[in-house]
Design a protein around this motif. Structure first.
Motif, PDB file in Angstrom:
ATOM      1  N   ARG A  10      24.003  12.497 -15.309  1.00 14.03           N
ATOM      2  CA  ARG A  10      23.636  12.879 -13.939  1.00 14.03           C
ATOM      3  C   ARG A  10      23.014  11.727 -13.153  1.00 14.03           C
ATOM      4  O   ARG A  10      23.237  11.600 -11.952  1.00 14.03           O
ATOM      5  N   ASN A  11      22.234  10.901 -13.819  1.00 18.74           N
ATOM      6  CA  ASN A  11      21.597   9.791 -13.111  1.00 18.74           C
ATOM      7  C   ASN A  11      22.628   8.825 -12.536  1.00 18.74           C
ATOM      8  O   ASN A  11      22.482   8.328 -11.419  1.00 18.74           O
ATOM      9  N   ALA A  12      23.699   8.569 -13.313  1.00 14.36           N
ATOM     10  CA  ALA A  12      24.724   7.627 -12.854  1.00 14.36           C
ATOM     11  C   ALA A  12      25.524   8.181 -11.682  1.00 14.36           C
ATOM     12  O   ALA A  12      25.918   7.437 -10.781  1.00 14.36           O
ATOM     13  N   LEU A  13      25.743   9.500 -11.659  1.00 15.91           N
ATOM     14  CA  LEU A  13      26.635  10.084 -10.658  1.00 15.91           C
ATOM     15  C   LEU A  13      25.921  10.802  -9.516  1.00 15.91           C
ATOM     16  O   LEU A  13      26.560  11.182  -8.533  1.00 15.91           O
ATOM     17  N   GLN A  14      24.623  10.991  -9.636  1.00 15.92           N
ATOM     18  CA  GLN A  14      23.887  11.716  -8.601  1.00 15.92           C
ATOM     19  C   GLN A  14      24.049  11.027  -7.251  1.00 15.92           C
ATOM     20  O   GLN A  14      23.778   9.832  -7.102  1.00 15.92           O
ATOM     21  N   GLY A  15      24.516  11.790  -6.272  1.00 13.92           N
ATOM     22  CA  GLY A  15      24.667  11.256  -4.923  1.00 13.92           C
ATOM     23  C   GLY A  15      25.945  10.472  -4.696  1.00 13.92           C
ATOM     24  O   GLY A  15      26.200  10.018  -3.571  1.00 13.92           O
ATOM     25  N   LYS A  16      26.779  10.305  -5.713  1.00 17.76           N
ATOM     26  CA  LYS A  16      28.020   9.551  -5.565  1.00 17.76           C
ATOM     27  C   LYS A  16      29.126  10.469  -5.051  1.00 17.76           C
ATOM     28  O   LYS A  16      29.279  11.611  -5.488  1.00 17.76           O
ATOM     29  N   VAL A  17      29.906   9.949  -4.127  1.00 17.05           N
ATOM     30  CA  VAL A  17      31.064  10.667  -3.592  1.00 17.05           C
ATOM     31  C   VAL A  17      32.316  10.032  -4.175  1.00 17.05           C
ATOM     32  O   VAL A  17      32.572   8.842  -3.965  1.00 17.05           O
ATOM     33  N   ILE A  18      33.078  10.822  -4.890  1.00 18.41           N
ATOM     34  CA  ILE A  18      34.266  10.299  -5.566  1.00 18.41           C
ATOM     35  C   ILE A  18      35.493  11.028  -5.044  1.00 18.41           C
ATOM     36  O   ILE A  18      35.579  12.256  -5.106  1.00 18.41           O
ATOM     37  N   CYS A  19      36.416  10.267  -4.510  1.00 18.69           N
ATOM     38  CA  CYS A  19      37.658  10.830  -3.985  1.00 18.69           C
ATOM     39  C   CYS A  19      38.746  10.699  -5.052  1.00 18.69           C
ATOM     40  O   CYS A  19      39.056   9.593  -5.498  1.00 18.69           O
ATOM     41  N   LEU A  52      40.962  18.691 -13.600  1.00 19.44           N
ATOM     42  CA  LEU A  52      40.079  18.602 -14.774  1.00 19.44           C
ATOM     43  C   LEU A  52      39.016  17.519 -14.584  1.00 19.44           C
ATOM     44  O   LEU A  52      37.840  17.724 -14.886  1.00 19.44           O
ATOM     45  N   LEU A  53      39.435  16.365 -14.082  1.00 13.75           N
ATOM     46  CA  LEU A  53      38.490  15.273 -13.836  1.00 13.75           C
ATOM     47  C   LEU A  53      37.457  15.686 -12.798  1.00 13.75           C
ATOM     48  O   LEU A  53      36.255  15.421 -12.953  1.00 13.75           O
ATOM     49  N   GLY A  54      37.915  16.348 -11.740  1.00 12.34           N
ATOM     50  CA  GLY A  54      36.988  16.793 -10.704  1.00 12.34           C
ATOM     51  C   GLY A  54      35.922  17.728 -11.247  1.00 12.34           C
ATOM     52  O   GLY A  54      34.735  17.624 -10.881  1.00 12.34           O
ATOM     53  N   GLU A  55      36.322  18.625 -12.138  1.00 12.70           N
ATOM     54  CA  GLU A  55      35.360  19.556 -12.727  1.00 12.70           C
ATOM     55  C   GLU A  55      34.322  18.816 -13.575  1.00 12.70           C
ATOM     56  O   GLU A  55      33.125  19.128 -13.527  1.00 12.70           O
ATOM     57  N   MET A  56      34.775  17.837 -14.331  1.00 15.29           N
ATOM     58  CA  MET A  56      33.843  17.043 -15.144  1.00 15.29           C
ATOM     59  C   MET A  56      32.825  16.323 -14.261  1.00 15.29           C
ATOM     60  O   MET A  56      31.622  16.311 -14.547  1.00 15.29           O
ATOM     61  N   LEU A  57      33.307  15.706 -13.199  1.00 17.16           N
ATOM     62  CA  LEU A  57      32.437  14.926 -12.321  1.00 17.16           C
ATOM     63  C   LEU A  57      31.430  15.820 -11.592  1.00 17.16           C
ATOM     64  O   LEU A  57      30.266  15.454 -11.423  1.00 17.16           O
ATOM     65  N   LYS A  58      31.867  16.995 -11.165  1.00 12.81           N
ATOM     66  CA  LYS A  58      30.957  17.930 -10.492  1.00 12.81           C
ATOM     67  C   LYS A  58      29.845  18.374 -11.434  1.00 12.81           C
ATOM     68  O   LYS A  58      28.677  18.451 -11.044  1.00 12.81           O
ATOM     69  N   LEU A  59      30.215  18.681 -12.675  1.00 13.77           N
ATOM     70  CA  LEU A  59      29.219  19.100 -13.658  1.00 13.77           C
ATOM     71  C   LEU A  59      28.184  18.010 -13.915  1.00 13.77           C
ATOM     72  O   LEU A  59      27.032  18.299 -14.252  1.00 13.77           O
ATOM     73  N   ALA A  60      28.606  16.759 -13.727  1.00  7.24           N
ATOM     74  CA  ALA A  60      27.692  15.633 -13.955  1.00  7.24           C
ATOM     75  C   ALA A  60      26.957  15.207 -12.687  1.00  7.24           C
ATOM     76  O   ALA A  60      26.280  14.173 -12.674  1.00  7.24           O
TER      77      ALA A  60
END
Length: 313
Positions: A10-19, A52-60
């Motif tokens: 979560r720390n690495a991805l918090q606040g990141k917008v990934i398209c 599937l990737l989107g779901e992983m990233l959202k969870l993180a």
């Protein structure tokens, strides 16, 4: 993937917008090229992996933007616009590959433009390629990390050109023209493995101590385009000779002699034209460079040096 893994990232991805851009879509009735030996279409695979990737990233903890969520056609310019308007921190376009040779299967990852200017995308692309090999090829085998100018020699790929300034790549994880691979690509667990590869690469990228900068693009005309086979041409029978032409050219070069040098150069050129993003294409250009040096062709040597440096990091 365990819940604890998502929590720890979560720390690495918090606040990141990934398209995430699932390539193609909505073209089953008009496109007979992007389909495997038994009918599985690339655009369907791309979408499954992207979701599937989107779901992983959202969870993180990431904010995820998908350019499409159904099997619909989205213009290329609109895909870039979606990433820009949402101020994406990363752009990932998910694809799968095709070629005339059904035995070919390895990952290819593209960045836009020159490796010297687009270092952040090169760094991310390297991470993606290595994770794809890890998850889909048991950590073994070759991969290609190349500029999109190797296949679209005049301008690069539209979605990467349109999002330039955002670290981004097109990932061609595997070849659906391989009958064995097409069969795997139908399996949800296998799609999940691929999504996990992208996920781990994204985490690694954002955990990097320092993200390289992306420079303003210089005039692309400083490198004369290298003429290559386009998609339809790459399905021709002669395109199947890409590897054997490379090996023959390499062998002739070792033997030496002016006539052999000329023949070697032609074979290496044909190999590079047939499969300009293959894992031997860089060596084809390096061997062409050696021949040009022996022939004393100064201007051609300078251009070939630039191609290698800019497009094959």
């Amino acid at each position: 993937m365990a819940w604890s893994t998502f929590d720890s990232n979560r720390n690495a991805l918090q606040g990141k917008v990934i398209c995430i851009d699932p390539g193609h879509g909505g073209t089953a009735e008009t496109d007979s090229y992007r389909v495997g030996p038994t009918g599985e279409r690339e655009e369907w695979i791309n979408l499954r992996v992207a979701i599937l990737l989107g779901e992983m990233l959202k969870l993180a903890g990431a904010e995820v933007i998908l350019t499409r969520t159904t099997d619909t056609f989205i213009p290329l310019a609109d895909r870039s616009k979606i990433a820009l308007e949402n101020k994406a921190d990363l752009f990932v376009s998910i694809h799968h590959n095709a070629t005339a040779d059904p035995k070919v299967n390895f990952p290819i990852v593209y960045f836009h433009g020159s490796a010297e200017e687009n270092r952040a995308s090169v760094d991310f692309g390297e991470m993606v390629a290595q994770k794809l090999v890890k998850h889909l090829f048991k950590g073994k085998g070759p991969y290609s990390l190349v500029s999109d100018y190797t296949i679209f020699s005049s301008s690069g790929a539209s979605v990467l050109r349109g999002t330039y300034g955002i670290p981004g790549i097109i990932g061609e994880a595997t070849f659906f023209t391989s009958p064995k691979e097409e069969k795997k690509l139908r399996i949800p667990d296998y799609n999940n493995k691929e999504a996990s590869a992208y996920y781990e690469a994204i985490i690694s990228f954002f955990e990097s101590s320092e993200v390289s900068k992306i420079s303003e693009k210089e005039d692309p005309s400083r490198v004369v385009p290298f003429e290559v086979f386009q998609e339809a041409d790459r399905m021709k029978p002669e395109a199947k000779m890409w590897k054997s032409n490379f090996l023959k050219g390499k062998k002739l070069l070792k033997k030496g002699g002016e006539a052999r040098l000329v023949e070697a150069f032609d074979l290496l050129t044909l190999s590079a034209r047939s499969f300009p993003d293959s894992y031997v294409a860089k060596e084809c250009h390096e061997l062409r460079l050696e021949i040009l040096r022996r022939q004393g062709k100064t201007e051609a040597v300078e251009m070939e040096e630039k191609r290698i440096r800019f497009f094959y990091p």
